[in-house]
Design a protein around this motif. Structure first.
Motif, short mmCIF file in Angstrom:
data_model
loop_
_atom_site.label_atom_id
_atom_site.label_comp_id
_atom_site.label_asym_id
_atom_site.label_seq_id
_atom_site.Cartn_x
_atom_site.Cartn_y
_atom_site.Cartn_z
N THR A 131 0.83 -1.20 0.00
CA THR A 131 0.00 0.00 0.00
C THR A 131 0.87 1.25 0.00
OG1 THR A 131 -1.74 -1.21 1.16
CG2 THR A 131 -1.87 1.16 1.24
N ARG A 132 1.90 1.26 0.83
CA ARG A 132 2.83 2.39 0.83
C ARG A 132 3.56 2.52 -0.50
NH1 ARG A 132 4.88 1.08 6.75
NH2 ARG A 132 3.50 2.45 7.91
N LEU A 133 4.02 1.39 -1.04
CA LEU A 133 4.72 1.40 -2.32
C LEU A 133 3.82 1.96 -3.43
CD1 LEU A 133 7.26 0.64 -3.95
CD2 LEU A 133 6.27 -1.64 -4.23
N MET A 134 2.57 1.53 -3.45
CA MET A 134 1.62 2.06 -4.44
C MET A 134 1.46 3.57 -4.26
SD MET A 134 0.45 -0.23 -6.55
CE MET A 134 -1.05 0.52 -7.15
N GLY A 135 1.36 4.01 -3.01
CA GLY A 135 1.17 5.42 -2.75
C GLY A 135 2.35 6.26 -3.19
N TRP A 136 3.53 5.92 -2.71
CA TRP A 136 4.71 6.73 -3.04
C TRP A 136 5.05 6.68 -4.52
CZ3 TRP A 136 5.63 10.58 -0.25
CH2 TRP A 136 5.48 10.54 1.14
N SER A 137 4.91 5.49 -5.13
CA SER A 137 5.24 5.42 -6.57
C SER A 137 4.23 6.21 -7.39
CB SER A 137 5.33 3.97 -7.03
OG SER A 137 4.11 3.30 -6.87
N PHE B 17 -6.67 0.67 -10.42
CA PHE B 17 -5.40 0.30 -11.05
C PHE B 17 -5.63 -0.77 -12.12
CE2 PHE B 17 -0.90 -1.32 -10.60
CZ PHE B 17 -0.28 -0.14 -10.96
N LEU B 18 -6.45 -1.75 -11.80
CA LEU B 18 -6.78 -2.81 -12.75
C LEU B 18 -7.50 -2.23 -13.97
CD1 LEU B 18 -6.91 -5.84 -13.45
CD2 LEU B 18 -9.02 -5.96 -12.11
N LEU B 19 -8.39 -1.29 -13.74
CA LEU B 19 -9.10 -0.65 -14.85
C LEU B 19 -8.12 0.05 -15.80
CD1 LEU B 19 -11.86 -0.04 -16.09
CD2 LEU B 19 -11.98 1.98 -14.62
N VAL C 124 5.28 -3.17 -20.07
CA VAL C 124 5.72 -3.45 -18.70
C VAL C 124 4.70 -2.90 -17.71
CG1 VAL C 124 7.50 -2.97 -16.97
CG2 VAL C 124 8.17 -3.53 -19.33
N LEU C 125 4.27 -1.65 -17.93
CA LEU C 125 3.29 -1.04 -17.03
C LEU C 125 1.97 -1.81 -17.04
CD1 LEU C 125 3.91 2.75 -17.77
CD2 LEU C 125 4.64 1.43 -15.76
N ALA C 126 1.52 -2.22 -18.22
CA ALA C 126 0.27 -2.98 -18.31
C ALA C 126 0.38 -4.30 -17.54
CB ALA C 126 -0.08 -3.25 -19.78
N SER C 127 1.52 -4.94 -17.61
CA SER C 127 1.73 -6.19 -16.88
C SER C 127 1.60 -5.97 -15.38
CB SER C 127 3.11 -6.77 -17.19
OG SER C 127 3.22 -7.06 -18.56
N ILE C 128 2.17 -4.87 -14.90
CA ILE C 128 2.07 -4.55 -13.46
C ILE C 128 0.61 -4.22 -13.11
CG2 ILE C 128 2.75 -2.88 -11.68
CD1 ILE C 128 5.45 -2.63 -13.26
N LEU D 231 -0.72 -6.96 -10.42
CA LEU D 231 -0.68 -6.58 -9.00
C LEU D 231 -2.06 -6.53 -8.32
CD1 LEU D 231 1.23 -5.90 -6.70
CD2 LEU D 231 1.20 -3.52 -7.46
N PRO D 232 -3.11 -6.05 -8.98
CA PRO D 232 -4.40 -5.99 -8.29
C PRO D 232 -4.90 -7.32 -7.71
CG PRO D 232 -4.47 -4.54 -10.15
CD PRO D 232 -3.17 -5.32 -10.26
#
Length: 137
Positions: A9-15, A80-82, A103-107, A111-112
């Motif tokens: 959750t923190r990683l998602m927030g800061w990134s 994020f999934l959307l 790469v971004l689409a894969s994440i 991840l969701p």
């Protein structure tokens, strides 16, 4: 599980905050292949960057809660999934984008489900702790 959820959750927030600020500051230069896209795309990209900063702040808010609200994590992960689904639609309509977008689409697609699983596990743990505490009274 709670520690993994809090870390992600923190990683998602800061990134998200960092990526959003990058887009606000650089505009078209932040998007591979869009440097000459023009002022309309630049304006849209900077606006979306600011929106992504807000999205990241929502993740950081969730990370500060004790316990982390599973419902908020599900909603944020769903957004994020959307985004990943949107990239798939773009791929279907316009073809393959720059490799970094893949790469971004894969994440965004991978991840969701992990976040959904961790949120569900944390929620089950919380319910169990409440039942145990209630039974002990």
């Amino acid at each position: 599980m709670a520690r993994a959820l809090r870390t992600l959750t923190r990683l998602m927030g800061w990134s998200s905050v960092a990526i959003g600020l990058y887009h606000v500051l650089l505009g078209n230069a932040a998007i591979p292949g869009a440097a000459s896209a023009g002022t309309t795309v630049d304006s849209w990209g900077r606006f979306m960057g600011a929106s992504f900063v807000g999205y990241g702040l929502a993740w950081l808010w969730a990370a500060q809660q004790r316990p982390i609200p599973a419902r908020a994590v599900r909603w944020l992960a769903g957004v994020f999934l959307l985004g990943g689904i949107g990239r798939l639609l773009s791929l279907a309509v316009h073809g393959w984008p720059h490799w970094f977008q893949i790469v971004l689409a894969s994440i965004e697609l991978g991840l969701p489900p992990i976040l959904f699983w961790l949120a569900d596990a944390e929620e089950r743990t919380q319910r169990s702790e409440v039942r145990t505490a209630t039974a002990a009274r």
